[in-house]
Design a protein around this motif. Sequence first.
Motif, PDB file in Angstrom:
ATOM      1  N   PHE A 469     -51.853  33.304  21.756  1.00  0.00           N
ATOM      2  CA  PHE A 469     -51.116  33.335  20.498  1.00  0.00           C
ATOM      3  C   PHE A 469     -51.045  31.925  19.924  1.00  0.00           C
ATOM      4  O   PHE A 469     -50.695  30.968  20.620  1.00  0.00           O
ATOM      5  N   ILE A 470     -51.366  31.797  18.652  1.00  0.00           N
ATOM      6  CA  ILE A 470     -51.445  30.485  17.993  1.00  0.00           C
ATOM      7  C   ILE A 470     -50.104  29.752  18.089  1.00  0.00           C
ATOM      8  O   ILE A 470     -49.041  30.341  17.922  1.00  0.00           O
ATOM      9  N   ASN A 471     -50.148  28.434  18.362  1.00  0.00           N
ATOM     10  CA  ASN A 471     -48.941  27.620  18.529  1.00  0.00           C
ATOM     11  C   ASN A 471     -49.119  26.304  17.789  1.00  0.00           C
ATOM     12  O   ASN A 471     -49.666  25.337  18.323  1.00  0.00           O
ATOM     13  N   ALA A 472     -48.662  26.282  16.541  1.00  0.00           N
ATOM     14  CA  ALA A 472     -48.850  25.111  15.692  1.00  0.00           C
ATOM     15  C   ALA A 472     -48.179  23.873  16.264  1.00  0.00           C
ATOM     16  O   ALA A 472     -48.720  22.762  16.198  1.00  0.00           O
ATOM     17  N   LYS A 473     -46.989  24.043  16.809  1.00  0.00           N
ATOM     18  CA  LYS A 473     -46.222  22.904  17.320  1.00  0.00           C
ATOM     19  C   LYS A 473     -46.936  22.229  18.484  1.00  0.00           C
ATOM     20  O   LYS A 473     -47.072  20.995  18.512  1.00  0.00           O
TER      21      LYS A 473
END
Length: 715
Positions: A469-473
């Motif tokens: 799952f994408i995690n920008a932080k």
Amino acid sequence: MKKIFISISVFALTLANAQQKNETLMKEFEKQRIENNKKFDAYVAKRYGSNKNPETLKEIDELKTSLAGFTDSNKPYFYKVHDMDQIKNSNSDYLQGGNITGLTGSFNGENIKFTIFDGSTVSGNARVYANHTLFNNAPGRITNKESSNLNYGDHATAVASFIGARDFPYTFPQNGRQVNFKGIAPNCTIDAYSFGNSILQGETTSKNVFEKILTAQPNISNHSYGISAGWDVIEVNNTQAWGWHGSFTPSNTTYDMQGSYILNDRLYDLLVYSDPSYIIIKSAGNSFGMGSNAYLPATANFKKYYVNTGSWVEFATTDTPPAVNCAQGYDCISPGSVAKNIISVAASDRITANNGRYIASADVIHSSYSSAGPRDDGGIKPDITAVGTNVASATTGNDSVGSNGVAIGSGTSYSAPIVTGIIGLWTQINKQLFSGSLLNAASAKTLMIHSALEAGSNPGPDAQFGWGFINAKKGAELLVGKSNNTIIFNDEVLTSGTSNKKTVVASGSEPLKVTISWVDPEYPNVDNNTSLANLNNNRISKLMNDLDLRIIDASNNIVYLPWRLDYNNPLTALKGDNTVDNVEQVIVDNPVAGRNYRIEITNKGILRNNSNENAPQNYSIIVTGHSELLGTKDSKAGALSNLIISPSVTKDVTNILKAPKKSAFIIYDMSGKKLQSGTINSEKETIDLSTYTKGIYIIEIKTDNDIITKKVIKE
């Protein structure tokens, strides 16, 4: 892919309009409200018991006010004040709000240009409605490159809004749902093209999407469209039905190209190999479960057809129709979305618990329509997952006038632009930290995969969620780590027959994790004449340059291997030799603190370019979970192996001890700012930190063959 997504959206909006007019439904809603209140009282009694303090009572009142309904297991779900789920679920708000330690300011897409190739629900040729209210926070935010006589498109406008809509709270009158349409990069600019064949502004001949890409020369582009390769909704005699887009020979011989690497994939790979700075993000498709009469209530009575001599023919009762798309939970991803050098995006449901934050892998729910891989050779596709279900966007009439519409819909068309926007924000951060430099395709994918959050019921990648799952932080934090030398994040080059090695000392406080990816030459042996029989479940690896990543425990020579998928059971990842992916990741889950681990990158065969000439291969690498880097090259002398920093906690000065003479040192703060540098001329080099503020500082020592980084704490 796009068509079914829109069918879902239109179906929901049509139902919402009917609800307002239908008295019978209004009575049903009132009945449901009363039942929900009874269920809510039972839920409160079970969760809170009899001892309710004033704060608890206030919380219960707020929950009851926003009660939306219950799942089958009587678990309540609630409306939220702002529908910021795609932003919060992906942790993009930390970047937008300037809440990343080591970075200066906020990141909302300033001076970042995206390119989108899209259309409408009725045509591949359509423009973004640039005058939409959601894009009016600055002039010239959307530039349409298509001819001005092309109609505006609802789908293209929606995709653009997920990337770049401005901050705009809104309440849907149909159901009272409150949302905010803010995109991931609300201050960016967007160049918009259709994905269909058309004549661009100022030109006289038609171009297809690949020609348009060459014209556009983008850095980051979004592609939310795809190909029907298995079951899909069709129309026969003005009636909707299921149509099989593979081949069928009565009574049970069938072929399809779901998961196949086709000409379009080869062309995408060629484009990126020709320009390694070019990052392509593409939707994985919305085909999961199609062909089942339980797919949606509206499909319950669909008949089934296949193509025979160019016409749709209904399956006979004696025929055995092909299985439902992804009947086993995998193998229905759209061809054209399995190219090696692109980023293919799956969709998940909104995370509504935990204040919209990811807590555990169980929070990420695979959207029922989201196509699953792998590529037919076992390659990990899709690459990543983002929220795409029941989300709000801009829309417009599919006409020459355009309109300020809004909608709620679902699809990988809507999850892909979230990833596109995040990579744009990472690019903006990279430009701040590294003198304006852009992320390239390999480094963007390495960063995305290394920072991804675990998704699915089994560890590692799988055919539904990709790498997670994408995690920008976390991606932003890794860029800061690169700037202050607390992680390894490099672009490197491998030459055939050599071994790139580096030895690190495990911190022991987290897994030792290494990810590499590279832009691989396009696989040559596919064209428009490749038959379905040859494409169907073709297991031949599409990898041209096979790099191998390993971690070796230096104390006992235990070798740690990368993740890979078995195409016969791709929902559970294995560890072993990966011969199909141009991404490899190796993890030592419980490394011994202070122990040396050797990272090795090698290759099989001879490395070649796409002209089949001998050539080195560039790759990107990230390493985390280490406290020291002992060497980046083979170093027989081990010149820095005895080096000591003492004291490691100080109020004023520290010393570099036992470093080779004429080695260089650099001092960085945690933001990556270079504070001082010099040459070591004795066995005891004193470093003055007295003028610096309290905090952690990084001391980097280099020789021609070795490099070490050490931390020191200034009290």
